[in-house]
Structures are given as structure tokens and as C-alpha cells.
Design a protein around this motif. Sequence first.
Motif, short mmCIF file in Angstrom:
data_model
loop_
_atom_site.label_atom_id
_atom_site.label_comp_id
_atom_site.label_asym_id
_atom_site.label_seq_id
_atom_site.Cartn_x
_atom_site.Cartn_y
_atom_site.Cartn_z
N UNK A 125 0.83 -1.21 0.00
CA UNK A 125 0.00 0.00 0.00
C UNK A 125 0.86 1.25 0.00
N UNK A 126 1.88 1.27 0.87
CA UNK A 126 2.81 2.41 0.95
C UNK A 126 4.22 1.88 0.75
N UNK A 127 4.60 1.60 -0.49
CA UNK A 127 5.86 0.89 -0.76
C UNK A 127 7.09 1.78 -0.61
N UNK A 128 8.25 1.16 -0.41
CA UNK A 128 9.51 1.89 -0.31
C UNK A 128 10.12 2.17 -1.69
N UNK A 129 11.22 2.89 -1.67
CA UNK A 129 12.05 3.12 -2.86
C UNK A 129 11.27 3.70 -4.03
N UNK A 130 10.31 4.55 -3.74
CA UNK A 130 9.54 5.30 -4.75
C UNK A 130 8.70 4.41 -5.66
N UNK A 131 8.44 3.16 -5.25
CA UNK A 131 7.61 2.27 -6.05
C UNK A 131 6.14 2.70 -5.95
N UNK A 132 5.36 2.39 -6.97
CA UNK A 132 3.94 2.70 -6.96
C UNK A 132 3.18 1.64 -6.16
N UNK A 133 2.10 2.04 -5.47
CA UNK A 133 1.32 1.06 -4.70
C UNK A 133 0.81 -0.08 -5.58
N UNK A 134 0.94 -1.31 -5.08
CA UNK A 134 0.48 -2.52 -5.74
C UNK A 134 1.12 -2.75 -7.11
N UNK A 135 2.25 -2.12 -7.37
CA UNK A 135 2.99 -2.35 -8.61
C UNK A 135 3.88 -3.58 -8.45
N UNK A 136 4.45 -4.03 -9.58
CA UNK A 136 5.38 -5.14 -9.53
C UNK A 136 6.57 -4.81 -8.64
N UNK A 137 7.03 -3.57 -8.72
CA UNK A 137 8.16 -3.14 -7.89
C UNK A 137 7.82 -3.22 -6.41
N UNK A 138 6.58 -2.89 -6.05
CA UNK A 138 6.19 -2.94 -4.64
C UNK A 138 6.20 -4.39 -4.13
N UNK A 139 5.75 -5.34 -4.98
CA UNK A 139 5.82 -6.75 -4.61
C UNK A 139 7.28 -7.19 -4.46
N UNK A 140 8.13 -6.65 -5.33
CA UNK A 140 9.54 -7.02 -5.32
C UNK A 140 10.24 -6.56 -4.04
N UNK A 141 9.81 -5.38 -3.52
CA UNK A 141 10.49 -4.81 -2.35
C UNK A 141 9.92 -5.30 -1.02
N UNK A 142 8.67 -5.78 -1.01
CA UNK A 142 7.96 -6.04 0.25
C UNK A 142 8.72 -7.03 1.15
N UNK A 143 8.98 -8.23 0.65
CA UNK A 143 9.69 -9.22 1.47
C UNK A 143 11.14 -8.82 1.68
N UNK A 144 11.71 -8.12 0.71
CA UNK A 144 13.11 -7.68 0.82
C UNK A 144 13.30 -6.82 2.06
N UNK A 145 12.39 -5.89 2.29
CA UNK A 145 12.51 -5.03 3.47
C UNK A 145 12.23 -5.79 4.76
N UNK A 146 11.39 -6.81 4.69
CA UNK A 146 11.17 -7.62 5.89
C UNK A 146 12.47 -8.31 6.32
N UNK A 147 13.23 -8.82 5.34
CA UNK A 147 14.50 -9.47 5.65
C UNK A 147 15.49 -8.49 6.26
#
Length: 533
Positions: A125-147
Motif C-alpha cells: 500500500x505504501x511501498x519503499x524506494x519510490x515504487x507505486x502502490x500494488x505495482x510489480x516493484x512494490x511486490x519485489x520490495x515487500x519481502x526484501x525489506x522484511x529481511x
Amino acid sequence: MATSTPSHEQENDLRPEKGIFWPAMIGVLLIALPMLFFPKASEELIGAIYTPFSIKFGSLYLWITVGLIVLCIYFACSRYGDIKFGDPGEKPQYSLPSWVAMIFCSGVAGAVMFWSIVEPLWDLITPPQYAEPLSTASFDWALTYMLLHWGPNAWCTYFITALPIAYLFHIRRKPVLRISAASEVVLGKQTNGFIGRACDVFFILGLLFCTAVTMCISLPTVEAALEQIFGIKPSFTVEIVVLIVSAGVAAWSVWSGLNKGIKVLSDINVVIALGMVAYGALCGPTAALFDIFTNAFGKFVGNFWNMNFWTSPFSDSTFPRDWTIFYALFWAGYGPFMGLFIARISRGRTVREVIAWGLVGTCTGGYLIHGVFASYTLYIQYHGILDAVSILKNSGGPAAMMAVLDTLPFGKAVMLVYCAFSTIFLATSVDSGCYVISSVATTRMGVNDDPARWHRSFWALVQALLALGLLSIGGLGVAKIFGNFSGALMALPTMLLTIAWLKIVKKDGHYMLCNFVEKDCTPSGLEAEMAKK
């Protein structure tokens, strides 16, 4: 070379230290009672203090976190890594699996499962690294930031603060387990004076409220699970019942002591956690989950420094403050507590073992849980199996979590196991916290002693009442604000302990190396002083 060990009978005095016990109790009442009687004003006051603090000084905590990681790596790899907390040749008090289990269960509590599902959804919903919400980039970063948030960043604070405490307790045989005692090399004559006592009281207050925050995160998820399984509607009464059960398990565990209570509970919970991970991995899309985790891990390793230091200075994104800085403060809040707890159970282990095995074991535990359940959450959201994001927006994190678990085969049974898992995890965190608090507030405690049973159980009751107070004034939202504020303040004892360890190495390093590394060396410094005695 033997160290001087005072007699057990002279050291043992398990009565509460009045100069710590009563100021801590008064402090709890002064903070808790206004929250109960003036909840709105208390929430506004805490928010007014914390928000500008996090904006102005949040980046500083990112630097502190990275600095602690560097120190952990240095001491694990240097010759100081061979220093053993105990006598030369002494074997560890606990087996490696049990030792790691006690640390992991005490350090993460039931929040580990909650955030493994809820945090990735917020990142979409509020992704990091300037990604758009619910974009492919946001999916790519989500678990990455959890790690990032649940990896070395989380645990380095715990292990570096454990080193000076373990040295003073197991090598120098100081008959107390306190922040002030471990910081004697910094505090000097004030160790048992006003500053030392204030430091210990401050630590107890910070730990009580940090653990209360964790309870406020865990309880609503258990409540949501009970609604899904048995149709029990969420209410304040249900929260009280769940709280009483968790506090009861914690009180039994802490009453039973380290070996019969905390150790047994930790071992049981690790087995349950591994069972849930295995079930989720095998019943879910196994290959896809492994692909998602592999992609996130590679992205995490490749972007570690960028992710740590990304503060979004040229956009209105609040992600760094809401998550990366939040976690830095959250872990800092537990740092001194976990340092004391790890020091207590690490007799017979070397500096290298404490840091290396500690980091490997705890990070692996977190990555197994997040690698399975965070990956599964992202998978079902991306493929349209469940719109968990909408559930999160409309009904909150606990409801979203239960909806995700319900998509697994025998979802209701999984939720029931989660209730046991979360309750025991929460109890383990509470009982280890109460054990440490009672240790700090004990007059004199030898290396083989436990605090008085009534003393340990008393703090479990205080902890439950504090959590009840936070739930009554607003639950998770208020708890998160309060947790951030407590963490910001508790970072100060963390830095004090870190500086104390560096000064101990400078002052007593030759003595430690002569004892454990360089057997044929000339006594000097502390070693010469002890030889004269």
C-alpha cells in the motif's frame, strides 16, 4: 589462570533492592494511571513528543544500527572472539538449540507471525524506494525489506549489549545482573549512586512498556482467530481473558525458573513454529514460495546499504520513518533487556559463539517464518486468490492475517495452532522479561542463583496490568506510538553498554586474552591487580 570467586553464601541475598524496586513501582504508577484516567491526553502527549523526535533524530538510529552490526562482526572475527564467559575449558550451560530457542522466543514474541503477514501488505500500500502502490516493484520490495528489518539489524543490538554484562557476571563474578553494574567502567563511583540507580529504574520502566506494546500487538490477533474458529465476537472481555491466560502461562514459567520454565516453553514453541513453517511450505505453492524468498534474499544482499540508509529526503514518503526507523527503535527498546537475558544464559560460551551462532540462529528462525508466510501472502495477493490488502484497509491487520491463514488447507486448524503458538510465544517473552526485571531489582545474586519466585511472578502481574491499560486507551495504534517512544529512550542504555564494552576491552583486554587466548603472557592491568589479591 583462575579468577577470584567470592563465596556463594556471601553473595546470595535475593531480597528486592529497595532503591530500585520502589522507584520502579512508583514510576509505573505515575505513567500508567494517567493513561487509564486521561487516555486521549496521554496519547496526544506521547505523539507530540515522539513525532518531532523521530523526524529530527530518526536517521541517527539508522547509523547506530549499522555501527552495532560492524562491531558485532569485528568482535566475532577478532582474537577477542575466543574469550569465554566462565572458566577456561568450561562447557556451555545450555545446548546450542535450546540456547538459540530461548533467545529467539524471548526476542520476537507472537509479533513475528503477525508482521510476517501484515507488514508485506502495508508495503504494497505504501511501498519503499519510490515504487507505486500494488505495482510489480512494490511486490519485489515487500519481502526484501522484511529481511532487512528482521535480520542482523534486529539482533545485533541484543548481542553487543550482552558482552559487557556477561563479562562482569561470569568472569568478574559481580553478584548483580544490572545495566549499572555492566557500565561500571563508564559510571565509576556513580554505579551504586543516583545515576546508577536511575539507569536501572529507567531500564525496568522501558522494558515493561516495550513488552506491554508486544502484548497489545499479539492479543488482537488471537482474538481475531477465536472469532474465525468459534464465532466469539471481539470484545474487551475477550482480550482480558486472553491476557489472563498468557499472563498465567508466563507466571508459571517464570515461577519455574530458567531450566524448568523458560527453557521448556522455548523448546516447545520452536517445535510448533517449525511445524507451522513446514505445513505452510508444503501445503502452499512450494516452488513459488522458494522463488519469492530467493528473489527477496538476493535483492536484500545486493541493496543492504542502500536500504539501511534510504530516508526518502526528496519525497513525501513516510516509509523510512514508519518502518525502518520504527524497527530500529523497536529493537533498541529490547536491546538492554535481551543483553541481560542473553548474558545470564551464556555461561560457558565464547564471544564468537554468542555473536556468530546467535545471529545465524535467530536470523534463520525469522527468515524461515517470513520466507514462508510473507511469501505466501504476496503470492495469493498477486494472483488474485485473496484481496488481503482490501481486508487490511477495511478491517485491520488481525482480520487480514486470519483471512490469509484461512486460505490454507484446514485453515481453521491452522488458526487454532496459531492461538497456541502466539500465546506461548507471548508468555515466553513476558516471562523472560520478568526474570530479567526481578534480577535487576535483586540485592545480590550469584551466577547460579535465580531471583525469588514471588518476585518474578509479581512483575508478570504488573506487566499484564500495563498491557491492559494500553488496550483500554486504544490498542495497536497507541501501542505503536508508545513503543517507538520507549525504544527511542532505551537506545541510551544500549549506547552506554556498547561504550562500556569498548572500555572494558581497552582496560581489561590483556587480562582476558591471557586467560583465554595467549596462555604465555606477562600479567598486567587487571590481571596484575587480581594476582596481588
